[in-house]
Design a protein around this motif. Structure first.
Motif, mmCIF file in Angstrom:
data_model
loop_
_atom_site.group_PDB
_atom_site.id
_atom_site.type_symbol
_atom_site.label_atom_id
_atom_site.label_comp_id
_atom_site.label_asym_id
_atom_site.label_seq_id
_atom_site.Cartn_x
_atom_site.Cartn_y
_atom_site.Cartn_z
ATOM 1 N N LEU A 17 1.045 -1.039 -0.144
ATOM 2 C CA LEU A 17 -0.056 -0.199 -0.121
ATOM 3 C C LEU A 17 0.885 1.452 0.162
ATOM 4 O O LEU A 17 0.534 2.147 -0.687
ATOM 5 C CB LEU A 17 -0.830 -0.045 1.041
ATOM 6 N N TYR B 2 2.292 1.808 -3.328
ATOM 7 C CA TYR B 2 1.258 2.324 -4.190
ATOM 8 C C TYR B 2 1.363 3.804 -4.082
ATOM 9 O O TYR B 2 1.310 4.617 -4.993
ATOM 10 C CB TYR B 2 -0.165 1.652 -4.161
ATOM 11 N N ILE B 3 0.976 4.085 -2.765
ATOM 12 C CA ILE B 3 0.892 5.769 -2.703
ATOM 13 C C ILE B 3 1.888 6.415 -3.070
ATOM 14 O O ILE B 3 1.845 7.575 -3.710
ATOM 15 C CB ILE B 3 0.590 5.966 -0.993
ATOM 16 N N MET C 87 2.081 9.436 -5.871
ATOM 17 C CA MET C 87 2.250 10.575 -5.564
ATOM 18 C C MET C 87 3.727 11.348 -6.131
ATOM 19 O O MET C 87 3.723 12.336 -5.938
ATOM 20 C CB MET C 87 2.320 10.922 -3.965
ATOM 21 N N LEU D 136 -1.853 12.920 -11.341
ATOM 22 C CA LEU D 136 -2.142 11.848 -10.457
ATOM 23 C C LEU D 136 -3.043 11.016 -11.365
ATOM 24 O O LEU D 136 -2.979 9.658 -11.092
ATOM 25 C CB LEU D 136 -3.214 12.674 -9.210
ATOM 26 N N PHE E 169 -3.683 -9.574 -0.001
ATOM 27 C CA PHE E 169 -5.040 -8.860 0.154
ATOM 28 C C PHE E 169 -6.030 -10.013 -0.267
ATOM 29 O O PHE E 169 -7.171 -9.938 -0.029
ATOM 30 C CB PHE E 169 -5.067 -7.599 -0.800
ATOM 31 N N PHE F 268 -10.386 -2.751 -5.724
ATOM 32 C CA PHE F 268 -9.443 -1.375 -5.348
ATOM 33 C C PHE F 268 -9.227 -0.881 -6.797
ATOM 34 O O PHE F 268 -9.182 0.370 -7.290
ATOM 35 C CB PHE F 268 -8.276 -1.721 -4.539
ATOM 36 N N MET G 204 -10.092 2.799 -8.007
ATOM 37 C CA MET G 204 -9.082 3.794 -8.651
ATOM 38 C C MET G 204 -9.426 4.259 -9.912
ATOM 39 O O MET G 204 -8.994 5.318 -10.372
ATOM 40 C CB MET G 204 -7.961 3.277 -8.339
#
Lengths: 462, 63
Positions: free
Chosen positions: A30, A33-34, A38, A66, A88, A96, A100
């Motif tokens: 996670l 991913y962020i 970003m 983004l 997961f 997800f 997204m």
């Protein structure tokens, strides 16, 4: 059938991670991913290329950066990579991915409007004919993205067949990404002039392309050279069949946990459909040399499952999912709640418990319409009587005949509370039923104050 | 069931964090630009095109 040793299966469980390891793995993925999505924005914040634009215009550009990053990573989420899926479960990863996708569509649709409101070009950016080619491809890309997203979100309402939707998805998604890349590469007046951002942009596109090619071309080609073979076909009930799949000569079957599922593409010839579908594994990982799926004739593809013959070939991609009791060894009293063909993952777990002599008390509440619909009836009886005496089976029939002396009706709150003995707090629940029934059973369990952590189910419809 | 709750939490977290970062970066850049213009560093204004622009085709690009 030969069985593997208990030690081997404990080692198998370890490869899928203990709870703490899984949490750590999930958090690292996670965080990664962020960080990846970003990074373009963070680079902008750090490097601060000069700008004389207003806030709305800058927001519009930020939304595009983004949105593009999220779109690129969508390919990684959808590629069924074990490293991504394992902590997961594939159902959550794909949910997800869908969420997204909608979010990225929202960001990318806002992008031109914010530029129009906040920039000098005004609405001509959206409606003028005499604009640069890269504005035109952005318009085309945005239109395709909108169509793509609407079809994906509304697929069931539109009654679009899954195979058709997937074909459209596999064509439109890469097109949208490439159009977005070409547009941003040529249209950006300052941000993407930064060498590091350009490098990152190429990297994001490169990762998406590589993963897509791996998922769609390389891996299927490798799997075609390692096709499984249908060793045996068994008719379980009037409309349920079990396929035993054997790996290629000299190879061992892949390792899996009881309760996981596999993607199967059958090559049967005889004019029968060649489609990929996911099916729960009903065999136990302790079964040597074979992996089985028990399939109900319920859809256009599965209607032909009974025509499968020993010797037919199968492309197998597996294992997936986290619906497995071995991932929760601390649960000593478990209740399996099955509806119809939902018995298959639970049967895999029961067979595994029998073969590993597990020390767990299991209550199986198994709902069907009629006696003829009960799958594995004889085997469940044998397990209960001696092979796994810690098991108690209660059949519930909604359309019972006059001779039926057992439970009747639906698997509702009253039955669950009564049959579980009232002491629900110490028990863990594994629910595998048709979607609507799963919702009702889970709601009943929550009404009975069962903790969310003790209710396990999986969204089987990907 | 806890997995579904985690999924919702993660989705909200990602959306919130990303929107927060986008807005922060936009504000940072706008205020940095305003500050730079305020102290008049003698730089040429950065044109990005449009009908009134006297710049080249390159100038008409946007982000």
């Amino acid at each position: 059938m030969e069985t593997r040793s208990t030690d081997a299966n404990l080692a198998l469980t370890d490869t899928h991670g203990r709870q703490g390891d899984t949490l750590w793995a999930a958090l690292t993925r996670l965080a990664l991913y962020i960080v990846v999505v970003m990074t373009p924005l963070v680079l902008l914040a750090v490097l601060r290329p000069p700008t004389d634009h207003g806030l709305l215009y800058e927001l519009g550009k930020g939304f595009a950066l983004l949105g593009f990053s999220i779109m690129a990573i969508q390919f990684v989420l959808a590629a069924r990579l074990q490293w991504v899926e394992q902590p997961f479960g594939l159902d959550l990863v794909l949910r997800f991915h869908k969420g997204m996708g909608v979010y990225a569509t929202f960001l990318l649709c806002l992008h031109p409007f914010l530029l129009a409101v906040g920039g000098d070009e005004g609405w001509s950016l959206l409606i003028a004919r005499d604009v640069h080619w890269y504005i035109w491809i952005a318009r085309v890309g945005l239109l395709l993205l909108l169509i793509h997203s609407c079809i994906s979100v509304l697929r069931r309402s539109l009654r679009l067949a899954f195979e058709r939707w997937r074909l459209v998805h596999n064509i439109l998604a890469p097109m949208v990404l490439v159009l977005g890349f070409l547009h941003s590469w040529n249209a950006s007046d300052d941000d993407l002039k930064l060498a590091v951002l350009r490098l990152l942009w190429v990297g994001l596109l490169g990762v998406a392309v590589l993963v897509y090619v791996y998922h769609r071309v390389v891996r299927p080609l490798w799997q075609r050279r390692h096709l499984y073979r249908v060793r045996n076909m068994r008719q379980e009930t009037h409309n349920v069949w079990t396929l035993d799949l054997a790996p290629p000569a000299g190879e061992k079957p892949y390792q899996y946990l009881p309760g996981q599922f596999q993607f199967i593409t059958l090559y049967r010839g005889r004019g029968l459909p060649v489609e990929e579908h996911h099916f729960t594994i009903s065999s136990s990982p302790t079964a040597e040399g074979v992996v089985s799926s028990t399939i109900k004739q319920s859809g256009d593809f599965t209607a032909s499952i009974g025509q499968t013959r020993p010797g037919d070939l199968a492309l197998v991609h597996a294992p997936f999912g986290r619906f497995s009791s071995v991932l929760h060894p601390e649960e000593r009293q478990v209740v399996f709640l099955a509806g119809g063909i939902g018995i298959t993952p639970l049967m895999s777990m029961l067979r595994h418990m029998r073969d590993t002599r597990a020390d767990r008390r299991v209550l199986l509440l198994y709902a069907n319409r009629t006696e003829n619909d009960i799958v594995f009836r004889d085997e469940l009886c044998e397990l209960e009587k001696g092979e796994y005496p810690r098991l108690t089976v209660v059949h519930i029939l909604s359309r019972a005949g006059d001779a039926w002396g057992g439970e009747t009706g639906h698997m509702d709150r009253e039955k669950i509370e009564r049959l579980c003995g009232g002491n629900l707090a110490n028990q863990a629940f594994y629910v595998c039923c048709p979607p609507r029934m799963t919702e009702e059973v889970v709601r009943a369990l929550r009404d009975l104050r069962v903790a969310a952590a003790r209710i396990h189910f999986e969204h089987f419809s990907l | 069931m806890q997995r579904i709750a985690y999924l919702k939490l993660v989705t909200v977290l990602v959306i919130t964090v990303s929107l927060g970062v986008v807005i922060s970066v936009a504000l940072l850049r706008v205020f940095a630009g305003t500050a730079a213009q305020g102290i008049d560093r003698g730089e040429q204004p950065h044109h990005h095109g449009g009908p009134a622009s006297t710049g080249t085709a390159q100038d008409t690009k946007h982000g």
